[in-house]
Design a protein around this motif. Sequence first.
Motif, PDB file in Angstrom:
ATOM      1  N   THR A   1      48.490  36.229  33.051  1.00  0.00           N
ATOM      2  CA  THR A   1      49.665  37.513  33.261  1.00  0.00           C
ATOM      3  C   THR A   1      48.530  38.527  33.902  1.00  0.00           C
ATOM      4  O   THR A   1      47.618  38.701  33.448  1.00  0.00           O
ATOM      5  CB  THR A   1      50.245  37.900  32.119  1.00  0.00           C
ATOM      6  N   VAL A   2      49.023  39.191  34.974  1.00  0.00           N
ATOM      7  CA  VAL A   2      48.042  40.355  35.615  1.00  0.00           C
ATOM      8  C   VAL A   2      48.781  41.645  35.314  1.00  0.00           C
ATOM      9  O   VAL A   2      49.832  41.546  35.625  1.00  0.00           O
ATOM     10  CB  VAL A   2      47.910  40.086  37.082  1.00  0.00           C
ATOM     11  N   GLN A   3      47.974  42.712  34.793  1.00  0.00           N
ATOM     12  CA  GLN A   3      48.729  43.903  34.208  1.00  0.00           C
ATOM     13  C   GLN A   3      48.269  44.747  35.450  1.00  0.00           C
ATOM     14  O   GLN A   3      48.676  46.098  35.435  1.00  0.00           O
ATOM     15  CB  GLN A   3      47.867  44.380  32.974  1.00  0.00           C
TER      16      GLN A   3
ATOM     17  N   PHE B   1      53.250  41.165  44.921  1.00  0.00           N
ATOM     18  CA  PHE B   1      52.868  39.805  44.778  1.00  0.00           C
ATOM     19  C   PHE B   1      51.207  39.651  44.771  1.00  0.00           C
ATOM     20  O   PHE B   1      50.447  40.354  45.224  1.00  0.00           O
ATOM     21  CB  PHE B   1      53.394  39.265  46.118  1.00  0.00           C
ATOM     22  N   ILE B   2      50.890  38.409  43.901  1.00  0.00           N
ATOM     23  CA  ILE B   2      49.701  38.118  43.739  1.00  0.00           C
ATOM     24  C   ILE B   2      49.519  36.712  43.804  1.00  0.00           C
ATOM     25  O   ILE B   2      50.728  36.024  43.489  1.00  0.00           O
ATOM     26  CB  ILE B   2      49.029  38.683  42.384  1.00  0.00           C
ATOM     27  N   THR B   3      48.624  36.131  44.115  1.00  0.00           N
ATOM     28  CA  THR B   3      48.457  34.611  44.420  1.00  0.00           C
ATOM     29  C   THR B   3      48.091  33.912  42.946  1.00  0.00           C
ATOM     30  O   THR B   3      47.590  34.634  42.108  1.00  0.00           O
ATOM     31  CB  THR B   3      47.211  34.236  45.180  1.00  0.00           C
TER      32      THR B   3
ATOM     33  N   VAL C   1      42.040  34.026  37.796  1.00  0.00           N
ATOM     34  CA  VAL C   1      40.714  34.671  37.825  1.00  0.00           C
ATOM     35  C   VAL C   1      40.864  35.826  37.120  1.00  0.00           C
ATOM     36  O   VAL C   1      39.922  36.279  36.152  1.00  0.00           O
ATOM     37  CB  VAL C   1      40.216  34.882  39.245  1.00  0.00           C
ATOM     38  N   PHE C   2      41.682  36.727  37.541  1.00  0.00           N
ATOM     39  CA  PHE C   2      41.616  38.139  36.787  1.00  0.00           C
ATOM     40  C   PHE C   2      42.726  38.397  35.807  1.00  0.00           C
ATOM     41  O   PHE C   2      42.993  39.462  35.166  1.00  0.00           O
ATOM     42  CB  PHE C   2      41.966  39.080  37.965  1.00  0.00           C
ATOM     43  N   GLY C   3      43.612  37.363  35.702  1.00  0.00           N
ATOM     44  CA  GLY C   3      44.803  37.767  34.533  1.00  0.00           C
ATOM     45  C   GLY C   3      44.215  37.441  33.182  1.00  0.00           C
ATOM     46  O   GLY C   3      43.142  36.907  32.875  1.00  0.00           O
TER      47      GLY C   3
ATOM     48  N   ASP D   1      55.576  33.689  37.031  1.00  0.00           N
ATOM     49  CA  ASP D   1      55.961  34.614  38.027  1.00  0.00           C
ATOM     50  C   ASP D   1      54.808  35.389  38.427  1.00  0.00           C
ATOM     51  O   ASP D   1      53.996  36.111  37.885  1.00  0.00           O
ATOM     52  CB  ASP D   1      56.940  35.705  37.451  1.00  0.00           C
ATOM     53  N   ASN D   2      54.489  35.252  39.842  1.00  0.00           N
ATOM     54  CA  ASN D   2      53.220  35.942  40.572  1.00  0.00           C
ATOM     55  C   ASN D   2      53.485  36.959  40.848  1.00  0.00           C
ATOM     56  O   ASN D   2      53.508  37.561  42.103  1.00  0.00           O
ATOM     57  CB  ASN D   2      52.549  34.935  41.600  1.00  0.00           C
TER      58      ASN D   2
END
Length: 64
Positions: free
Chosen positions: A40-42, A25-27, A33-35, A16-17
């Motif tokens: 998973t991106v916080q 929303f994130i790509t 790259v950043f997760g 889930d982006n």
Amino acid sequence: MEKTTSQRGMESRIVDNRCQSCESFITRDFARVFGDNQNTVQGCLNCMSATEVKAGMASYPQRE
């Protein structure tokens, strides 16, 4: 939310982006790259500064 799909015997993950902090929303590339290791991106550029994201803070849960 993570789902596993199978095509021709190959498994792939659909992540889930969304930013876990602000739900923006994130790509997939941003998450890769950043997760963290599970993409998973916080935190994202909507809820963090670019300096914080570049420093790796997007892969760690935000502390309040």
